[in-house]
Design a protein around this motif. Structure first.
Motif, mmCIF file in Angstrom:
data_model
loop_
_atom_site.group_PDB
_atom_site.id
_atom_site.type_symbol
_atom_site.label_atom_id
_atom_site.label_comp_id
_atom_site.label_asym_id
_atom_site.label_seq_id
_atom_site.Cartn_x
_atom_site.Cartn_y
_atom_site.Cartn_z
ATOM 1 N N ALA A 1 0.818 -1.246 0.105
ATOM 2 C CA ALA A 1 -0.063 -0.095 0.107
ATOM 3 C C ALA A 1 0.905 1.173 0.121
ATOM 4 O O ALA A 1 0.180 2.396 -0.147
ATOM 5 N N LEU A 2 2.227 1.293 0.210
ATOM 6 C CA LEU A 2 3.003 2.217 0.114
ATOM 7 C C LEU A 2 2.929 2.862 -1.144
ATOM 8 O O LEU A 2 3.048 2.654 -2.409
ATOM 9 N N PRO A 3 2.853 4.387 -1.008
ATOM 10 C CA PRO A 3 2.804 5.145 -2.540
ATOM 11 C C PRO A 3 4.263 5.193 -3.093
ATOM 12 O O PRO A 3 5.253 5.116 -2.580
ATOM 13 N N ASN A 4 4.061 4.945 -4.480
ATOM 14 C CA ASN A 4 5.347 4.705 -5.270
ATOM 15 C C ASN A 4 6.181 3.605 -4.950
ATOM 16 O O ASN A 4 7.374 3.654 -5.182
ATOM 17 N N PHE A 5 5.614 2.386 -4.449
ATOM 18 C CA PHE A 5 6.245 1.323 -4.163
ATOM 19 C C PHE A 5 5.786 0.175 -4.914
ATOM 20 O O PHE A 5 4.589 -0.055 -4.801
ATOM 21 N N ASN A 6 6.744 -0.664 -5.566
ATOM 22 C CA ASN A 6 6.225 -1.836 -6.319
ATOM 23 C C ASN A 6 6.847 -3.052 -5.715
ATOM 24 O O ASN A 6 8.089 -3.237 -6.011
ATOM 25 N N TYR A 7 6.035 -3.857 -4.934
ATOM 26 C CA TYR A 7 6.713 -5.064 -4.355
ATOM 27 C C TYR A 7 7.427 -5.826 -5.570
ATOM 28 O O TYR A 7 8.173 -6.763 -5.097
ATOM 29 N N LYS A 8 6.982 -5.821 -6.721
ATOM 30 C CA LYS A 8 7.528 -6.809 -7.637
ATOM 31 C C LYS A 8 8.900 -6.299 -8.031
ATOM 32 O O LYS A 8 9.516 -7.237 -8.760
ATOM 33 N N HIS A 9 9.452 -5.133 -7.384
ATOM 34 C CA HIS A 9 10.830 -4.953 -7.919
ATOM 35 C C HIS A 9 11.684 -5.546 -6.726
ATOM 36 O O HIS A 9 13.072 -5.742 -6.977
ATOM 37 N N LEU A 10 11.130 -6.295 -5.971
ATOM 38 C CA LEU A 10 12.058 -7.206 -4.983
ATOM 39 C C LEU A 10 12.324 -8.591 -5.518
ATOM 40 O O LEU A 10 13.041 -9.454 -4.904
ATOM 41 N N ASP A 11 11.721 -8.922 -6.581
ATOM 42 C CA ASP A 11 11.748 -10.192 -7.455
ATOM 43 C C ASP A 11 13.076 -10.603 -7.382
ATOM 44 O O ASP A 11 14.199 -9.968 -7.850
ATOM 45 N N MET A 12 13.351 -12.092 -7.293
ATOM 46 C CA MET A 12 14.636 -12.693 -7.854
ATOM 47 C C MET A 12 14.062 -13.657 -9.037
ATOM 48 O O MET A 12 13.466 -14.645 -8.560
ATOM 49 N N ASP A 13 14.627 -13.287 -9.864
ATOM 50 C CA ASP A 13 14.205 -13.936 -11.275
ATOM 51 C C ASP A 13 15.528 -14.832 -11.745
ATOM 52 O O ASP A 13 16.565 -14.313 -12.005
ATOM 53 N N VAL A 14 15.253 -16.054 -11.459
ATOM 54 C CA VAL A 14 16.360 -16.903 -11.541
ATOM 55 C C VAL A 14 17.014 -17.067 -12.986
ATOM 56 O O VAL A 14 18.162 -16.870 -13.227
ATOM 57 N N SER A 15 16.165 -17.031 -13.988
ATOM 58 C CA SER A 15 16.629 -17.115 -15.355
ATOM 59 C C SER A 15 17.460 -15.740 -15.667
ATOM 60 O O SER A 15 18.577 -15.728 -16.217
ATOM 61 N N GLU A 16 17.225 -14.471 -15.117
ATOM 62 C CA GLU A 16 17.866 -13.119 -14.891
ATOM 63 C C GLU A 16 19.191 -13.402 -14.254
ATOM 64 O O GLU A 16 20.362 -12.627 -14.709
ATOM 65 N N GLU A 17 19.187 -13.984 -13.039
ATOM 66 C CA GLU A 17 20.240 -14.081 -12.180
ATOM 67 C C GLU A 17 21.290 -14.840 -12.900
ATOM 68 O O GLU A 17 22.571 -14.617 -12.715
ATOM 69 N N LYS A 18 21.094 -16.053 -13.619
ATOM 70 C CA LYS A 18 21.930 -16.863 -14.042
ATOM 71 C C LYS A 18 22.802 -15.768 -15.009
ATOM 72 O O LYS A 18 24.090 -16.202 -15.316
ATOM 73 N N LYS A 19 22.616 -14.798 -15.748
ATOM 74 C CA LYS A 19 23.290 -13.938 -16.619
ATOM 75 C C LYS A 19 24.449 -13.458 -15.982
ATOM 76 O O LYS A 19 25.496 -13.445 -16.817
ATOM 77 N N CYS A 20 24.446 -13.315 -14.551
ATOM 78 C CA CYS A 20 25.527 -12.761 -14.075
ATOM 79 C C CYS A 20 26.789 -13.500 -13.909
ATOM 80 O O CYS A 20 27.907 -13.264 -13.852
#
Length: 112
Positions: A44-63
């Motif tokens: 409910a916080l303004p200007n906060f998107n909880y989806k930004h906390l996401d850990m996407d394993v396929s994206e993380e493999k790129k590092c």
């Protein structure tokens, strides 16, 4: 103590503090948060998107596997947004309920 973004903390242990497990996809953040009401508060916080906390394993493999040069900017931007989201939670919790000991994992700098 407050625990933010630590691996292996999901499902969260029922402690008398705040806990949001890290390294989970956004779809599972609600079940990785303690107390359960904290997720709705953050959502409910303004200007906060909880989806930004996401850990996407396929994206993380790129590092580990390496990025194409045309992917650098977008990947770094995504990591920066994620780090800011965790920092925003930390700041919010410290404002509403300062706790003497707080621990947070900022994993993006390691990956960068």
């Amino acid at each position: 103590m407050t625990y933010l973004n630590f691996y292996g903390m999901s499902p969260p242990i029922p402690v008398d503090t705040y806990l949001i497990s890290g390294f989970v996809p956004w779809k599972h953040l609600r079940s990785a948060t303690h107390p359960p009401s904290l997720f709705d508060t953050l959502k409910a916080l303004p200007n906060f998107n909880y989806k930004h906390l996401d850990m996407d394993v396929s994206e993380e493999k790129k590092c580990i596997q390496g990025l194409e040069s045309n992917e650098y900017e977008n990947w770094i931007h995504t990591q920066s947004i994620r780090t800011k989201a965790w920092a925003d939670i930390l700041c919010h919790l410290m404002e509403i309920d300062p706790i003497e000991l707080t621990a947070i994992v900022f994993d993006s700098p390691d990956k960068l």
